[in-house]
Design a protein around this motif. Structure first.
Motif, PDB file in Angstrom:
ATOM      1  N   GLN A  62     -15.295 -10.639  34.757  1.00  0.00           N
ATOM      2  CA  GLN A  62     -15.636 -11.639  35.762  1.00  0.00           C
ATOM      3  C   GLN A  62     -16.615 -12.703  35.275  1.00  0.00           C
ATOM      4  O   GLN A  62     -16.637 -13.806  35.819  1.00  0.00           O
ATOM      5  CB  GLN A  62     -16.241 -10.940  36.995  1.00  0.00           C
ATOM      6  N   ALA A  80     -17.196 -10.996  43.055  1.00  0.00           N
ATOM      7  CA  ALA A  80     -17.732 -12.151  43.774  1.00  0.00           C
ATOM      8  C   ALA A  80     -18.292 -13.168  42.789  1.00  0.00           C
ATOM      9  O   ALA A  80     -18.108 -14.379  42.953  1.00  0.00           O
ATOM     10  CB  ALA A  80     -18.816 -11.699  44.749  1.00  0.00           C
ATOM     11  N   PRO A 118     -17.074 -15.963  48.009  1.00  0.00           N
ATOM     12  CA  PRO A 118     -17.883 -15.195  47.056  1.00  0.00           C
ATOM     13  C   PRO A 118     -19.130 -14.584  47.692  1.00  0.00           C
ATOM     14  O   PRO A 118     -19.473 -13.428  47.428  1.00  0.00           O
ATOM     15  CB  PRO A 118     -18.249 -16.240  45.993  1.00  0.00           C
ATOM     16  N   MET A 121     -15.484 -15.039  41.337  1.00  0.00           N
ATOM     17  CA  MET A 121     -14.997 -16.082  42.246  1.00  0.00           C
ATOM     18  C   MET A 121     -15.915 -17.299  42.211  1.00  0.00           C
ATOM     19  O   MET A 121     -15.456 -18.439  42.278  1.00  0.00           O
ATOM     20  CB  MET A 121     -14.907 -15.533  43.666  1.00  0.00           C
ATOM     21  N   PHE A 122     -17.208 -17.025  42.118  1.00  0.00           N
ATOM     22  CA  PHE A 122     -18.184 -18.108  41.987  1.00  0.00           C
ATOM     23  C   PHE A 122     -17.888 -18.935  40.739  1.00  0.00           C
ATOM     24  O   PHE A 122     -17.880 -20.174  40.771  1.00  0.00           O
ATOM     25  CB  PHE A 122     -19.594 -17.516  41.923  1.00  0.00           C
TER      26      PHE A 122
END
Length: 449
Positions: free
Chosen positions: A398, A255, A56, A258-259
């Motif tokens: 996200q 990102a 990330p 993903m975190f």
């Protein structure tokens, strides 16, 4: 160079001519990452987990550098379509100088925040040490990532995707040589572990900057640029940022996503599932590769033809790319689903990692087509100089929905980490319906359909 190369000719052939070199390049870029993952697996499961935890943070760097590149491509291709050569030159030189400034800001921000980011994900012990070792080296090379994005954006605006492809192919082979040298300390080199993976990556990026700059000079893109045009322009910076920041924020939201995913994996499972997720992402990237070039092709074709007001070609490029992408990804689904366990087993011998990775992939395959539908639509909107929507759909997909859906599926419904995988499926498909509806609205407003 023929500035109008994308304003005429068969759309299907143009898409192939732009997308095939781009996809080929990204194939080798993904194999570059696969090589890193394989070597990390030879070190330990903690090394694999460290790379997954780093992804990330690493992707945030890629997001802002590539996002600025996408913005530059959109605005330069529009000016090429208008045949305004003086403005094209100004945007070219300012996109390069802006990339250098951006790299400095990203390096400083990374140094200040990287430790806190890993702590928020719950990283600890050996996995945390490996992640820090990797990112501390990567941060020294941000300037090369940023320069490469800017130089590639210039070439892409002219419809030339081959130089970047060549760099990615050459970089893959160079990385195969450098990785073991730096990781394991071959031929007297110090043994660096995951920091060696990062050093090899930075070295390849530095070579890429030199190569792409040379190719631009050879193609005559800088020909006729006077000293007065090299001076930085706040106006042109602002115009590039106006197009690039939404694209960068959209990619940065990936990102952030993903975190969030890593956070819930650690909450419901642990380091081995993190390692499995990292491996599965590499496999997923390979499956998506044939369609990545479509994004590049759509952005360049739409950008030039919007500048030239050739709207019928915009619709044709969008529709054709969607059809190609869905057909390719449906085939990828048929390959990945039955061989999921074998594919994960190629990277790790840990039985728990293999089982967790296969579980993820066998659910994720039903999400494959969403990436095509989302990315082609967003690329088309960027070509129309409408990048703002990407930020909102990125935040929706996200951050907002995952934070709501993952606990609902994972805790309230008792699915645990499997709930995270099905949550990704639900969020992505809802985002597709919203994105296509908005794209059709913009197309209708612009008179494209």
């Amino acid at each position: 160079m023929n500035d109008a190369m994308l304003l005429e000719g068969d759309i299907k052939e143009l898409i192939k001519r732009l997308s095939v070199p781009a996809s080929t390049g990204f194939l080798f870029n993904t194999m570059f990452n696969v090589t890193d993952t394989l070597y990390a697996g030879m070190l330990s499961t903690d090394a694999l987990a460290g790379l997954s935890l780093s992804f990330p943070a690493f992707f945030i760097i890629i997001a802002f550098t590539a996002g600025m590149g996408t913005g530059a491509t959109a605005i330069i291709s529009n000016e090429i379509g208008k045949m305004d050569i003086e403005r094209v030159r100004k945007y070219i030189v300012n996109s390069i100088s802006l990339s250098i400034i951006l790299s400095g800001l990203l390096t400083i921000a990374g140094r200040l925040s990287i430790g806190a980011m890993f702590n928020l994900m719950g990283a600890q012990g050996r996995s945390l040490k490996e992640a820090l070792g990797y990112m501390n080296v990567v941060l020294y090379g941000v300037v090369f990532f940023s320069l490469n994005a800017a130089l590639n954006s210039i070439l892409s605006a002219y419809g030339d995707t081959k130089p970047y492809r060549n760099f990615l192919i050459i970089g893959f082979f160079v990385n195969i040589i450098l990785d073991p040298l730096f990781i394991f300390g071959i031929f007297g080199m110090p043994k660096m572990g995951t920091a060696g993976v990062a050093l090899a990556t930075v070295a390849v990026q530095a070579l890429g900057s030199a190569y792409l700059l040379k190719r631009i000079v050879q193609k005559g893109i800088f020909d006729g640029i006077g000293i007065y045009e090299i001076k930085p322009s706040i106006f042109h910076y602002f115009q590039i940022l106006q197009q690039g920041i939404p694209s960068a924020l959209n990619m940065a939201s990936i990102a952030a996503g993903m975190f969030v995913i890593n956070y819930f994996i650690m909450e419901y499972s642990g380091a081995k599932t993190i390692a499995a997720y990292g491996i599965s992402l590499r496999i997923e990237q390979i499956a998506l590769l044939p369609t990545i070039g479509l994004n590049v092709a759509v952005l360049s074709i739409v950008g030039q033809n919007f500048g030239a007001q050739k709207y019928e070609r915009i619709w044709s490029a969008y529709k054709t790319s969607m059809i190609y992408g869905v057909a390719i990804m449906t085939l990828a689904m048929a390959v990945v689903f039955p061989f999921a366990k074998s594919l994960v087993g190629f990277f790790s011998r840990d039985s728990q990692v293999i089982i967790s990775g296969a579980q993820y992939l066998r659910i994720e395959v039903f999400t494959f087509n969403t990436y095509v539908l989302l990315n082609v639509s967003i690329s088309a909107l960027q070509g129309l100089k409408k990048p703002g929507f990407a930020v909102y759909i990125g935040l929706y997909r996200q951050l907002l929905m995952p934070v709501l859906i993952f606990p609902a599926f994972g805790e309230a419904m008792g699915f645990g980490v499997i709930g995270v995988w099905w949550g990704i499926f639900a969020v992505n498909w809802s985002a597709v319906f919203i994105t296509i509806a908005y794209t059709m609205k913009i197309f209708s407003k612009k008179g494209i359909i």
